[in-house]
Design an enzyme around this catalytic site. Sequence first.
Site, PDB file in Angstrom:
ATOM      1  N   CYS A  70       0.826  -1.212   0.000  1.00 36.66           N
ATOM      2  CA  CYS A  70       0.000   0.000   0.000  1.00 36.66           C
ATOM      3  C   CYS A  70       0.862   1.264   0.000  1.00 36.66           C
ATOM      4  O   CYS A  70       0.653   2.164  -0.807  1.00 36.66           O
ATOM      5  CB  CYS A  70      -0.940  -0.017   1.200  1.00 36.66           C
ATOM      6  SG  CYS A  70      -1.905   1.486   1.327  1.00 36.66           S
ATOM      7  N   CYS A 124      -1.572   1.763  -3.042  1.00 36.81           N
ATOM      8  CA  CYS A 124      -2.573   2.827  -2.797  1.00 36.81           C
ATOM      9  C   CYS A 124      -1.989   4.236  -2.736  1.00 36.81           C
ATOM     10  O   CYS A 124      -2.521   5.154  -3.355  1.00 36.81           O
ATOM     11  CB  CYS A 124      -3.297   2.604  -1.475  1.00 36.81           C
ATOM     12  SG  CYS A 124      -3.419   0.936  -0.908  1.00 36.81           S
ATOM     13  N   LYS A 160      -0.177   5.504  -6.012  1.00 35.36           N
ATOM     14  CA  LYS A 160      -1.245   5.533  -7.032  1.00 35.36           C
ATOM     15  C   LYS A 160      -2.154   6.745  -6.836  1.00 35.36           C
ATOM     16  O   LYS A 160      -2.434   7.485  -7.770  1.00 35.36           O
ATOM     17  CB  LYS A 160      -2.042   4.219  -6.960  1.00 35.36           C
ATOM     18  CG  LYS A 160      -3.201   4.067  -7.920  1.00 35.36           C
ATOM     19  CD  LYS A 160      -4.518   4.645  -7.473  1.00 35.36           C
ATOM     20  CE  LYS A 160      -4.988   4.282  -6.095  1.00 35.36           C
ATOM     21  NZ  LYS A 160      -5.484   2.938  -5.933  1.00 35.36           N
ATOM     22  N   TYR A 163      -9.209  -3.345 -10.941  1.00 40.48           N
ATOM     23  CA  TYR A 163      -8.880  -2.097 -10.244  1.00 40.48           C
ATOM     24  C   TYR A 163      -7.699  -1.379 -10.895  1.00 40.48           C
ATOM     25  O   TYR A 163      -7.784  -0.221 -11.296  1.00 40.48           O
ATOM     26  CB  TYR A 163      -8.474  -2.399  -8.800  1.00 40.48           C
ATOM     27  CG  TYR A 163      -9.593  -2.672  -7.849  1.00 40.48           C
ATOM     28  CD1 TYR A 163     -10.042  -1.682  -6.989  1.00 40.48           C
ATOM     29  CD2 TYR A 163     -10.174  -3.928  -7.772  1.00 40.48           C
ATOM     30  CE1 TYR A 163     -11.047  -1.931  -6.080  1.00 40.48           C
ATOM     31  CE2 TYR A 163     -11.179  -4.190  -6.864  1.00 40.48           C
ATOM     32  CZ  TYR A 163     -11.615  -3.187  -6.019  1.00 40.48           C
ATOM     33  OH  TYR A 163     -12.611  -3.443  -5.130  1.00 40.48           O
ATOM     34  N   GLU A 194      -7.593   2.125 -13.048  1.00 40.36           N
ATOM     35  CA  GLU A 194      -6.966   3.294 -12.423  1.00 40.36           C
ATOM     36  C   GLU A 194      -5.828   3.809 -13.305  1.00 40.36           C
ATOM     37  O   GLU A 194      -5.722   5.009 -13.569  1.00 40.36           O
ATOM     38  CB  GLU A 194      -6.478   2.930 -11.015  1.00 40.36           C
ATOM     39  CG  GLU A 194      -7.672   2.689 -10.071  1.00 40.36           C
ATOM     40  CD  GLU A 194      -7.286   2.291  -8.659  1.00 40.36           C
ATOM     41  OE1 GLU A 194      -6.134   1.885  -8.434  1.00 40.36           O
ATOM     42  OE2 GLU A 194      -8.160   2.397  -7.771  1.00 40.36           O
ATOM     43  N   HIS A 199     -27.578  21.568   0.195  1.00 38.44           N
ATOM     44  CA  HIS A 199     -27.620  22.100  -1.161  1.00 38.44           C
ATOM     45  C   HIS A 199     -26.636  23.250  -1.340  1.00 38.44           C
ATOM     46  O   HIS A 199     -26.500  24.053  -0.430  1.00 38.44           O
ATOM     47  CB  HIS A 199     -29.047  22.591  -1.438  1.00 38.44           C
ATOM     48  CG  HIS A 199     -29.267  23.010  -2.849  1.00 38.44           C
ATOM     49  ND1 HIS A 199     -29.294  22.114  -3.891  1.00 38.44           N
ATOM     50  CD2 HIS A 199     -29.449  24.241  -3.382  1.00 38.44           C
ATOM     51  CE1 HIS A 199     -29.499  22.775  -5.010  1.00 38.44           C
ATOM     52  NE2 HIS A 199     -29.588  24.059  -4.739  1.00 38.44           N
ATOM     53  N   GLU A 253     -26.167  15.426  -2.022  1.00 38.11           N
ATOM     54  CA  GLU A 253     -27.579  15.590  -1.651  1.00 38.11           C
ATOM     55  C   GLU A 253     -28.456  14.600  -2.421  1.00 38.11           C
ATOM     56  O   GLU A 253     -29.556  14.257  -1.985  1.00 38.11           O
ATOM     57  CB  GLU A 253     -28.064  17.027  -1.870  1.00 38.11           C
ATOM     58  CG  GLU A 253     -28.142  17.460  -3.313  1.00 38.11           C
ATOM     59  CD  GLU A 253     -28.599  18.921  -3.453  1.00 38.11           C
ATOM     60  OE1 GLU A 253     -29.638  19.277  -2.875  1.00 38.11           O
ATOM     61  OE2 GLU A 253     -27.892  19.695  -4.130  1.00 38.11           O
TER      62      GLU A 253
END
Length: 448
Positions: free
Chosen positions: A43, A48, A51, A178, A182, A437, A442
Amino acid sequence: MTAYDYDLFVIGAGSGGVRAARIAAGHGAKVAVAEEHRVGGTCVIRGCVPKKLLVYGAHFAEDLKDARHFGWTVGEPGFDWPSLRDSVLAEVTRLEGLYGQTLASHDVTVIRQRATIADPHIIALADGTRVTAKYILVATGGWPVKPDIPGAEHGITSNEVFHLESLPRRVVIGGGGYIANEFAGIFNSFGSQVTLVNRSDAILRGYDEQIRDRLLQISMAKGIQFRFNCPFERIEKNADGTVLVHFAGADPVEADLVLFATGRAPNIAGLGLAEAGVELTSSGAVRVDAYSKSSVDSIYAVGDVTDRVQLTPVAIREGHAFADTVFGGKSVAVDHETIPMAVFSHPPLAGVGLTEAQARNRLGTVRTYTSDFRPMKNVLAGRNERSLYKMIVDDASGKVVGLHMIGPDAPEILQAAAIAVKAGLTKAQFDETVALHPTMSEELVLMK
Ligand code: NDP
């Protein structure tokens, strides 16, 4: 007095191993960790973290174009790969140092060499030393798998991609999961011509079909080319350093780089697991129980080497739960249900819980609610790229059993919404919350 050199010997200083070592030491255990590569694991060092930094870097390509629509004068932008690459690698080195400091401050001994299991309580180090431990934790992670084809050595994997000398003009990416999606987004944003090739007829199997279809459409509109049902046959290296990639039943493609993103396998080679009596699964993973204990009482395993869910936060939880169970006097089993997941594609997508197809199979009657909208920022930027949010509701209970989204910041938004899904809230309870908002999130409380 303990008869062993250590209470706990951890093999592998990645996310799971480091967490287990730190927590076990906090519970008073005498702990050592062996790491043959760099402290931090996949990682931090080659996954991760670097990346995500590249994803941030890549996003400026669009942001700089969009800025003009918001009144900014932007000169002709240029991109310098070595400068981003070096900044990212420097950040990785900084984080590696922090991981080392964490272990040191918890009095964990870090042994920077390869360790293998010689016996259920004996560890053999590469320099010939043998040490004993009451418990051994295997946290060796996974390793990228390349297809078994002639010329596979001419392709790289995610291990090497962060160190490229220069950006490829044309890149073929193998796989549709994945890493493939990516890096398709990253390379496309940096200006490379990307061809993503998968053996099956879909990308991101396991994600909700409508969401991955939307990613496919947007990616194609950005100029990424896709080839499906297209298994690799062989790769030839040309004299000028380029490669010719051959497929079964399709025309070859010439490229400057082949990146294999065709899955990862548990890292068990030569560890001595089978010899020590540790049972493995058919995929070569360490078979463990709910407390991460293997078939041998003194040997446990966490993270990708167990091939339960190949995600960093899961490995961390498993490592923590192991340490609490074995050294903290509190048995903790990790709950592997309803784990939020994200793909940092362009745009990113994220999901938690059941897909529509899974929910229909398992629950019978389900209702789906969607919001298909063009984010405000995209409208002003003249970017015809729509977001899609999708909620799956169990008709009988009204509970939200799945939430899937693609659009800007989808992973950031989904993490918060995943709390509600994990807690078993109903669609009616989502709708009781007043919308915030104007935001994209939302839509979560306004879905029709
Ligand atoms: P994935 O499992 O996501 O995808 C592998 C892809 O390769 C699939 O599309 C699969 O095809 C294809 N494939 C598998 N074997 C072959 C083969 N022999 N020849 C050709 N194609 C093949 O793997 P990745 O390598 O992308 O990532 C590994 C793991 O790392 C992921 O599963 C994930 O758990 C983790 N990860 C998580 C990230 C995140 O959380 N954002 C980012 C990166 C990795 P098909 O399934 O269509 O048959």
